[in-house]
Design a protein around this motif. Sequence first.
Motif, PDB file in Angstrom:
ATOM      1  N   MET A  15     -47.770  27.242   6.650  1.00 58.78           N
ATOM      2  CA  MET A  15     -48.732  27.961   5.798  1.00 58.78           C
ATOM      3  C   MET A  15     -48.627  29.453   6.085  1.00 58.78           C
ATOM      4  O   MET A  15     -48.428  29.873   7.234  1.00 58.78           O
ATOM      5  CB  MET A  15     -50.159  27.455   6.072  1.00 58.78           C
ATOM      6  N   LEU A  16     -48.770  30.278   5.078  1.00 62.01           N
ATOM      7  CA  LEU A  16     -48.696  31.726   5.247  1.00 62.01           C
ATOM      8  C   LEU A  16     -49.863  32.227   6.078  1.00 62.01           C
ATOM      9  O   LEU A  16     -50.975  31.702   5.995  1.00 62.01           O
ATOM     10  CB  LEU A  16     -48.719  32.410   3.872  1.00 62.01           C
ATOM     11  N   THR A  17     -49.622  33.246   6.889  1.00 61.61           N
ATOM     12  CA  THR A  17     -50.698  33.880   7.646  1.00 61.61           C
ATOM     13  C   THR A  17     -51.383  34.907   6.768  1.00 61.61           C
ATOM     14  O   THR A  17     -50.882  35.303   5.706  1.00 61.61           O
ATOM     15  CB  THR A  17     -50.146  34.569   8.901  1.00 61.61           C
ATOM     16  N   VAL A  18     -52.527  35.388   7.237  1.00 61.54           N
ATOM     17  CA  VAL A  18     -53.276  36.388   6.479  1.00 61.54           C
ATOM     18  C   VAL A  18     -52.444  37.644   6.280  1.00 61.54           C
ATOM     19  O   VAL A  18     -52.421  38.239   5.194  1.00 61.54           O
ATOM     20  CB  VAL A  18     -54.601  36.727   7.206  1.00 61.54           C
ATOM     21  N   ASP A  19     -51.709  38.059   7.339  1.00 66.02           N
ATOM     22  CA  ASP A  19     -50.922  39.282   7.228  1.00 66.02           C
ATOM     23  C   ASP A  19     -49.802  39.158   6.199  1.00 66.02           C
ATOM     24  O   ASP A  19     -49.394  40.143   5.583  1.00 66.02           O
ATOM     25  CB  ASP A  19     -50.309  39.640   8.595  1.00 66.02           C
ATOM     26  N   GLN A  20     -49.278  37.947   6.029  1.00 64.75           N
ATOM     27  CA  GLN A  20     -48.163  37.755   5.106  1.00 64.75           C
ATOM     28  C   GLN A  20     -48.622  37.670   3.654  1.00 64.75           C
ATOM     29  O   GLN A  20     -47.808  37.804   2.743  1.00 64.75           O
ATOM     30  CB  GLN A  20     -47.404  36.462   5.467  1.00 64.75           C
TER      31      GLN A  20
ATOM     32  N   GLU B 107     -58.994  21.033   3.039  1.00 60.55           N
ATOM     33  CA  GLU B 107     -57.780  20.226   3.167  1.00 60.55           C
ATOM     34  C   GLU B 107     -56.581  20.974   2.612  1.00 60.55           C
ATOM     35  O   GLU B 107     -55.463  20.885   3.161  1.00 60.55           O
ATOM     36  CB  GLU B 107     -57.963  18.899   2.433  1.00 60.55           C
ATOM     37  N   LEU B 108     -56.789  21.724   1.531  1.00 56.40           N
ATOM     38  CA  LEU B 108     -55.707  22.456   0.884  1.00 56.40           C
ATOM     39  C   LEU B 108     -55.528  23.859   1.451  1.00 56.40           C
ATOM     40  O   LEU B 108     -54.693  24.622   0.966  1.00 56.40           O
ATOM     41  CB  LEU B 108     -55.956  22.529  -0.618  1.00 56.40           C
ATOM     42  N   GLY B 109     -56.336  24.200   2.455  1.00 54.02           N
ATOM     43  CA  GLY B 109     -56.209  25.513   3.082  1.00 54.02           C
ATOM     44  C   GLY B 109     -56.692  26.657   2.213  1.00 54.02           C
ATOM     45  O   GLY B 109     -56.199  27.790   2.328  1.00 54.02           O
TER      46      GLY B 109
ATOM     47  N   GLN C  19     -51.471  25.584  -4.236  1.00 48.15           N
ATOM     48  CA  GLN C  19     -52.621  24.905  -3.647  1.00 48.15           C
ATOM     49  C   GLN C  19     -53.838  24.988  -4.561  1.00 48.15           C
ATOM     50  O   GLN C  19     -54.604  24.039  -4.687  1.00 48.15           O
ATOM     51  CB  GLN C  19     -52.938  25.510  -2.278  1.00 48.15           C
ATOM     52  N   VAL C  20     -54.019  26.133  -5.203  1.00 47.26           N
ATOM     53  CA  VAL C  20     -55.133  26.279  -6.147  1.00 47.26           C
ATOM     54  C   VAL C  20     -54.936  25.329  -7.328  1.00 47.26           C
ATOM     55  O   VAL C  20     -55.887  24.687  -7.794  1.00 47.26           O
ATOM     56  CB  VAL C  20     -55.242  27.742  -6.632  1.00 47.26           C
TER      57      VAL C  20
ATOM     58  N   GLY D 265     -58.702  31.999   4.025  1.00 50.29           N
ATOM     59  CA  GLY D 265     -58.855  30.546   4.106  1.00 50.29           C
ATOM     60  C   GLY D 265     -60.224  30.069   4.524  1.00 50.29           C
ATOM     61  O   GLY D 265     -60.399  28.877   4.785  1.00 50.29           O
ATOM     62  N   VAL D 266     -61.234  30.965   4.594  1.00 49.39           N
ATOM     63  CA  VAL D 266     -62.593  30.533   4.945  1.00 49.39           C
ATOM     64  C   VAL D 266     -63.295  30.028   3.678  1.00 49.39           C
ATOM     65  O   VAL D 266     -63.300  30.714   2.658  1.00 49.39           O
ATOM     66  CB  VAL D 266     -63.399  31.694   5.569  1.00 49.39           C
ATOM     67  N   PHE D 267     -63.888  28.854   3.760  1.00 52.93           N
ATOM     68  CA  PHE D 267     -64.624  28.303   2.621  1.00 52.93           C
ATOM     69  C   PHE D 267     -66.081  28.096   3.035  1.00 52.93           C
ATOM     70  O   PHE D 267     -66.361  27.533   4.094  1.00 52.93           O
ATOM     71  CB  PHE D 267     -64.010  26.974   2.160  1.00 52.93           C
ATOM     72  N   ARG D 268     -67.007  28.560   2.186  1.00 52.00           N
ATOM     73  CA  ARG D 268     -68.422  28.534   2.529  1.00 52.00           C
ATOM     74  C   ARG D 268     -69.225  27.750   1.486  1.00 52.00           C
ATOM     75  O   ARG D 268     -68.897  27.771   0.299  1.00 52.00           O
ATOM     76  CB  ARG D 268     -68.988  29.958   2.601  1.00 52.00           C
ATOM     77  N   ILE D 269     -70.277  27.097   1.953  1.00 48.90           N
ATOM     78  CA  ILE D 269     -71.282  26.520   1.048  1.00 48.90           C
ATOM     79  C   ILE D 269     -72.467  27.462   1.062  1.00 48.90           C
ATOM     80  O   ILE D 269     -73.103  27.663   2.106  1.00 48.90           O
ATOM     81  CB  ILE D 269     -71.696  25.103   1.486  1.00 48.90           C
ATOM     82  N   GLU D 270     -72.725  28.081  -0.079  1.00 46.39           N
ATOM     83  CA  GLU D 270     -73.725  29.137  -0.139  1.00 46.39           C
ATOM     84  C   GLU D 270     -75.054  28.620  -0.689  1.00 46.39           C
ATOM     85  O   GLU D 270     -75.145  27.535  -1.262  1.00 46.39           O
ATOM     86  CB  GLU D 270     -73.206  30.282  -1.014  1.00 46.39           C
ATOM     87  N   ALA D 271     -76.079  29.443  -0.500  1.00 39.40           N
ATOM     88  CA  ALA D 271     -77.414  29.093  -0.980  1.00 39.40           C
ATOM     89  C   ALA D 271     -77.414  28.987  -2.500  1.00 39.40           C
ATOM     90  O   ALA D 271     -76.639  29.658  -3.197  1.00 39.40           O
ATOM     91  CB  ALA D 271     -78.428  30.144  -0.528  1.00 39.40           C
ATOM     92  N   SER D 272     -78.282  28.130  -3.023  1.00 34.69           N
ATOM     93  CA  SER D 272     -78.358  27.897  -4.464  1.00 34.69           C
ATOM     94  C   SER D 272     -78.828  29.142  -5.194  1.00 34.69           C
ATOM     95  O   SER D 272     -79.519  30.006  -4.639  1.00 34.69           O
ATOM     96  CB  SER D 272     -79.323  26.748  -4.763  1.00 34.69           C
ATOM     97  N   THR D 273     -78.437  29.229  -6.458  1.00 31.33           N
ATOM     98  CA  THR D 273     -78.906  30.293  -7.328  1.00 31.33           C
ATOM     99  C   THR D 273     -79.770  29.692  -8.431  1.00 31.33           C
ATOM    100  O   THR D 273     -79.601  28.518  -8.792  1.00 31.33           O
ATOM    101  CB  THR D 273     -77.724  31.047  -7.969  1.00 31.33           C
ATOM    102  N   SER D 274     -80.689  30.476  -8.957  1.00 34.11           N
ATOM    103  CA  SER D 274     -81.541  29.996 -10.053  1.00 34.11           C
ATOM    104  C   SER D 274     -80.906  30.251 -11.411  1.00 34.11           C
ATOM    105  O   SER D 274     -81.480  29.920 -12.446  1.00 34.11           O
ATOM    106  CB  SER D 274     -82.913  30.680  -9.990  1.00 34.11           C
ATOM    107  N   GLU D 275     -79.709  30.837 -11.440  1.00 36.44           N
ATOM    108  CA  GLU D 275     -79.043  31.134 -12.702  1.00 36.44           C
ATOM    109  C   GLU D 275     -78.633  29.855 -13.416  1.00 36.44           C
ATOM    110  O   GLU D 275     -78.402  28.821 -12.801  1.00 36.44           O
ATOM    111  CB  GLU D 275     -77.792  31.982 -12.447  1.00 36.44           C
ATOM    112  N   GLY D 276     -78.528  29.948 -14.738  1.00 35.60           N
ATOM    113  CA  GLY D 276     -78.078  28.810 -15.520  1.00 35.60           C
ATOM    114  C   GLY D 276     -78.853  28.699 -16.808  1.00 35.60           C
ATOM    115  O   GLY D 276     -79.945  29.238 -16.949  1.00 35.60           O
TER     116      GLY D 276
END
Length: 784
Positions: free
Chosen positions: A1-6, A38-40, A63-64, A101-112
Amino acid sequence: MLTVDQLQPETQKAVFIKVTGIVQGVGFRPYVYRLATELGLGGSVRNRGDAGVETLVSGPPGQVAAFEERLANELPPLARIYSLEAEPWNTQDIPQDVRGGVFRIEASTSEGSGGGTIPPDVAICEECLSDIKNATRYQGYWATSCTNCGPRYTLAETLPYDRERTSMLEFPLCPECAREYEDPLDRRFHAQATACPHCGPRLEFVGGDGTIEREPVECLAEALRAGKIVAIKGIGGSHLACDATSEVAVARLRERRHRFFQPFAVMATPAMIPAIAKATPEELEAIASARRPIVVLPLCQGANLAHSVNPGMHTVGVMLPYTGLHHLLFERIDFPLVMTSANFPGLPMAIDNGAILSELAPVADGFLLHDRRIVSRCDDSVVRWSAGAPRFIRRSRGWAPTPIEVDLGPEPILALGAELQNAICLYADGKAYLSQYIGDIANLETLDYLKETIGHLLALTGHRMPKLIACDLHPQFLTSEVARELAAESPGTQIVPVQHHHAHVASVMAEHGLDRAVGIALDGIGIGSDGQVWGGEVLVVEHGRFDKVGGLRPVSMPGGDAATRYPARMAAAYLFAAGLQGDELGDFILDLPFRGGEVERNVVLRQLESGVNSPMTSSAGRFLDAASALLRLCDERTYEGEPAMRLEAAAARGTALDIEPPVVARETGSGTLRELDGPTLFVRLCRMKQEGASTNDLAATAQRTFAKGMAQMAIDAAREWGIGGVCLSGGCVVNDAIASRLQESFEAAELGFFMNSVVPCGDGGVALGQAAVAASRIPFSQAS
């Protein structure tokens, strides 16, 4: 897998994805998290205020692309995607750690702006059941659940579906539950109903004298073993329960409940079912599904049930345990239970502990309660196989508020449904959201429940009150009054009154995507476009209009509503309409089971002769009632559909005699009108009875000949109008013998045959038909 610098901008791809559907409260965000990691990939995911979810992913293009391909194909068990919109995102706008490669679960939004909903309440899953039964910290805990099971609809206040917007807000998580709740790799991640014995809702058993007992589940089992009646607060309402094998206990429940004959449903374990009822593999599969409906099954010979569970019936409604509490209870008892909604006729179920204790004190010997607030009532769903497929009698727990995908156009619609067996429908963006079963809108309590349900459904779908409201054609119905109230509160709102039987047929057409059909509507009563009382109609329906082309010959209803309660009145009406006179009329009428004896008989005859308080009706339900009275199967209707159900039970034990239905055609100003001459058929049945035909055979003959006559009229109309399909709907068609006979006739005539499958055939499905008619009748430009 590629590094951040690459990683260079050209080696990165970012996509923003918005998903609508049942994607909140079902483990969708942790699913997205696990797939992305899983997909980095880096990025984030969060709930939206319209019940949708939005996701941003960033990483190598391949991967995307893999993420996009897999996202909709490996869903959690309860998740369902309605729409998925993806758009490219500028990688320069993504934070450096996300690009790394950091993936976060963020707080809900009231938009929609609407487009999804939360899932329905479903049964406890096998993993949680294992937690309850084995040495875990959940062992013996009644309210164990995870993202794959348990209550949703009945505890959610509004969107987005987060704990603070549910009745679980009142139960702060203990450290161990908080750890699981916050771990994306745990199946209880953001499971809003999750709790344990240390921090969750608690049970208590209250004795008849008001004392609170220790060991509530054991006290409940002990009371049931002793033949007592117990009120049990569940996830969406309350049940009254007793030993279903004890005639004394069941008879006592009937007496206290003032429900003397209406069949009770039973709850049993899978091992108990063979001693109760006969079930096909398909029926067993439905019973055991996560939705856990009551399934109406044929009784087996020598069924291990008290006679009073279903007096006079050949079927019984059976369901399996669906909560942790139910499973804990059945570990302590070895008999099936009567499990019936804890409400008095015409009133909604009690859901507040104080109301349960006060309202059910005259009925229950004890009370199993918990301290979790029920936000919205939700009765058990009821299913029965008819014409070879499952049909809803009641669509509620396990399904509501899951929408039905149907294209009724761009304009949102609120349809208020029928006056009896009410359920409402909210249509928007290609989805029809049917509410849970509300009941008969006959008093202020159920009217308030209807209004609460409208608000709750709007809140849980993220939609505003529509400017188009459909209701029944009858102006005096309380649902029609609600339509007028809602329209007065919002200038520019249009009301579309829809004829009841037109709505029945339109509900089938909407389900199957039909623009034109011959429709048969067989039910009790509904006001017709001519002001008469309809109920056995053959219609040609196209878009928002219909032509009546056939039906039962109208007869009088002597005494109006009294003829519905006392079916001998309808039997007399059929004899009178046949033109019988003198001794022959007298002999037949003397044989009818009038509750009021000679006095009532004479009153009925005077009403028939004068026409006073005797509206005309073509109701199929009233014809079947009359046949039931003729055969002395029912002299008083104590619950909806009782005479016809008793006729069906007798018919199931008989063999139909082959007679031709008396169908006549007459020309009117608008074309040919065909009529099944019910009075002539009725007299034929009377004479066959005099000649010694058995009650069971006559019951079967009445049903079969009625079905043949309705089929003949529909087939003739289809050929005359050049239409290739027939739709069948109405409360009478849950009768399998009638529905199957109609199906056979249409298939033999090489016509398409369509029935309701996703909404009830009875009045609980009318709201969908109302919405479909309103959409066809009012162009968007006029309605907006």
